[in-house]
Design an enzyme around this catalytic site. Structure first.
Site, PDB file in Angstrom:
ATOM      1  N   TRP A 112      -3.298  -7.659   8.453  1.00 46.62           N
ATOM      2  CA  TRP A 112      -3.220  -6.360   9.151  1.00 46.62           C
ATOM      3  C   TRP A 112      -4.590  -5.910   9.597  1.00 46.62           C
ATOM      4  O   TRP A 112      -4.761  -5.387  10.712  1.00 46.62           O
ATOM      5  CB  TRP A 112      -2.510  -5.321   8.282  1.00 46.62           C
ATOM      6  CG  TRP A 112      -1.099  -5.748   7.980  1.00 46.62           C
ATOM      7  CD1 TRP A 112      -0.584  -6.060   6.761  1.00 46.62           C
ATOM      8  CD2 TRP A 112      -0.047  -5.982   8.933  1.00 46.62           C
ATOM      9  NE1 TRP A 112       0.722  -6.463   6.889  1.00 46.62           N
ATOM     10  CE2 TRP A 112       1.084  -6.423   8.205  1.00 46.62           C
ATOM     11  CE3 TRP A 112       0.062  -5.864  10.321  1.00 46.62           C
ATOM     12  CZ2 TRP A 112       2.300  -6.736   8.822  1.00 46.62           C
ATOM     13  CZ3 TRP A 112       1.282  -6.174  10.938  1.00 46.62           C
ATOM     14  CH2 TRP A 112       2.370  -6.602  10.192  1.00 46.62           C
ATOM     15  N   ASP A 182      -6.189   2.500   7.406  1.00 45.63           N
ATOM     16  CA  ASP A 182      -4.777   2.148   7.524  1.00 45.63           C
ATOM     17  C   ASP A 182      -4.178   2.295   6.128  1.00 45.63           C
ATOM     18  O   ASP A 182      -4.449   1.495   5.235  1.00 45.63           O
ATOM     19  CB  ASP A 182      -4.648   0.698   8.022  1.00 45.63           C
ATOM     20  CG  ASP A 182      -3.199   0.212   8.041  1.00 45.63           C
ATOM     21  OD1 ASP A 182      -2.295   0.968   7.639  1.00 45.63           O
ATOM     22  OD2 ASP A 182      -2.980  -0.945   8.465  1.00 45.63           O
ATOM     23  N   LYS A 206       7.430   2.618   4.220  1.00 42.14           N
ATOM     24  CA  LYS A 206       7.261   2.121   2.845  1.00 42.14           C
ATOM     25  C   LYS A 206       7.404   3.292   1.877  1.00 42.14           C
ATOM     26  O   LYS A 206       8.427   3.432   1.227  1.00 42.14           O
ATOM     27  CB  LYS A 206       5.951   1.388   2.698  1.00 42.14           C
ATOM     28  CG  LYS A 206       5.899   0.173   3.647  1.00 42.14           C
ATOM     29  CD  LYS A 206       4.539  -0.400   3.780  1.00 42.14           C
ATOM     30  CE  LYS A 206       4.337  -1.247   5.004  1.00 42.14           C
ATOM     31  NZ  LYS A 206       5.287  -2.336   5.210  1.00 42.14           N
TER      32      LYS A 206
END
Ligand code: PMP
Length: 380
Positions: A112, A182, A206
């Site tokens: 990511w 992030d 999530k």
């Protein structure tokens, strides 16, 4: 029948109370408003009302306020409820925050982070300050201040979903370089130093709700700086900040669920209470891995994620052959599925297993998982 234990990395488990409440709010006879809400929309379904209605406005404002009070987003920051996932943020960050002639700095902790780096490179000089490659089994030390003193911003990934590594605390940068984080896979999971973040973002799917809504929060002074490249209207933070995230039609359903999840968090002790439970849950699995001669934790102590626990069946010190490991992993995953654990297969880059134990994953599910792991090892 017992509900399966959902260990999926995302979209992921949500609290049962949230499913029940949201189901009623989707229903034909809606329950969107408090009893004293006189508006007709309050008696409709969330799926059919205007994003400009008073009923939605109340839900939207509550969600934003809870981001401050429950998640700890500082009041100096504007909360934005956007779309396009964290992946769109990979591009929005450099588009909006790059200053002319100042490099963007990143810490590379895996897939990511690399994707965020790739987007930054489209816009100019991008410096990787530190990296956990090739194994990504740890997070690196925070680089010294002089390595980023000239940066437009520094970007980190607070939790690395694929590898199961996590920053112990979000660092405070030296000087006035903005820190961009992030937070997709550990936002709201514990107290972690969110106050050090100048711009944070997270896909909701999530810890916060369903996919399709992206939380971003941006310090007000950064919103005032005009971008140094042409930025399409929808990709400017300032557009969404000026219109309170209602420049275009937002994900009204996703925002309702976000509000419901944040109220659930508030009622379960907030990030402090939930953080203590998350700590116990993760410790129970890591203790099992460390005591085992079959399982081998991927992440190194000191960098271990409380959200995504990753391991292989390679034996202590990798004593099993590749073929042996593969056979054991297949058997383990098949037996786990039969025993009611779903979503345990690890990401192909790490292999083995990954237990994603987000906020809503119950402690008794961890007890059951540990018992299953011990029994599998005993009979393997
Ligand atoms: N960052 C992290 C840490 C992630 O785990 C993910 C998705 N798993 C992403 C970014 C990408 O998010 P999205 O799918 O919302 O674009």
């Amino acid at each position: 029948m017992h509900r399966p234990y959902n260990l999926s990395a995302g979209p992921a488990i949500l609290p049962p109370e949230v499913f029940e409440r949201t189901a009623a709010q989707i229903g034909m006879v809606g329950t969107l408003g408090p009893a004293d809400d006189p508006s007709l929309e309050a008696r409709l379904s969330i799926l059919e009302i205007s994003h400009r209605s008073k009923t939605f406005d109340r839900i939207h404002e509550a969600a934003i306020d809870l981001c401050h009070t429950v998640l700890g987003v500082p009041r100096t920051h504007k909360v934005l409820l956007l779309q396009g996932g964290a992946s769109t943020q990979f591009a929005m960050v450099p588009m909006n925050l790059r200053r002319a002639d100042k490099p963007a700095c990143y810490v590379d902790t895996g897939v990511w982070a690399s994707k965020a780096i790739a987007e930054s490179k489209l816009f100019g000089e991008t410096r990787t300050l530190a990296s956990s490659a090739p194994r990504h089994d740890h997070v690196p030390e925070m680089p010294a201040a002089d390595t980023y003193a000239d940066a437009s911003y520094v970007h980190l990934t607070s939790n690395n979903t694929i590898y199961g590594t996590e920053w112990e605390r979000i660092p405070k940068l030296a000087g006035d370089v903005p820190l961009v984080v992030d937070l997709s896979s550990n936002i709201g999971s514990r107290e972690m130093g969110i106050e050090n973040v100048a711009l944070g973002y997270a896909g909701a799917q999530k810890n916060l709700g369903p996919s399709g809504v992206t939380l971003a929060f941006v310090r007000e002074d950064l919103l005032a700086l005009p971008p140094t490249v042409p930025v399409p209207t929808m990709l400017r933070y300032a557009t969404h900040a000026a219109e309170n995230s209602l420049y275009n039609t937002p994900n009204t359903f996703g925002i309702l669920v976000l509000r419901n999840v944040l109220e659930w968090m508030r009622d379960h002790g907030g990030v402090v209470g939930i953080g203590a439970v998350n700590q116990r849950k993760a410790k129970a699995i890591y203790d099992t891995l460390d005591a085992s001669s079959l399982y081998r934790a991927h992440a190194k102590p000191g960098s271990r994620s409380r959200m995504n626990v990753t391991w292989t069946l390679a034996g202590t010190d990798g004593s099993h052959s590749e073929a042996q490991t593969e056979t054991l992993t297949k058997r383990f995953l098949a037996a786990a599925e039969k025993a009611g654990f779903c979503g345990l297969k690890g990401h192909r880059l790490v292999g083995g297993c990954r237990a994603s134990i987000y906020n809503a994953f119950p402690e008794d599910g961890v007890v059951a998982l540990v018992a299953f792991m011990n029994e599998f090892e005993r009979t393997a």
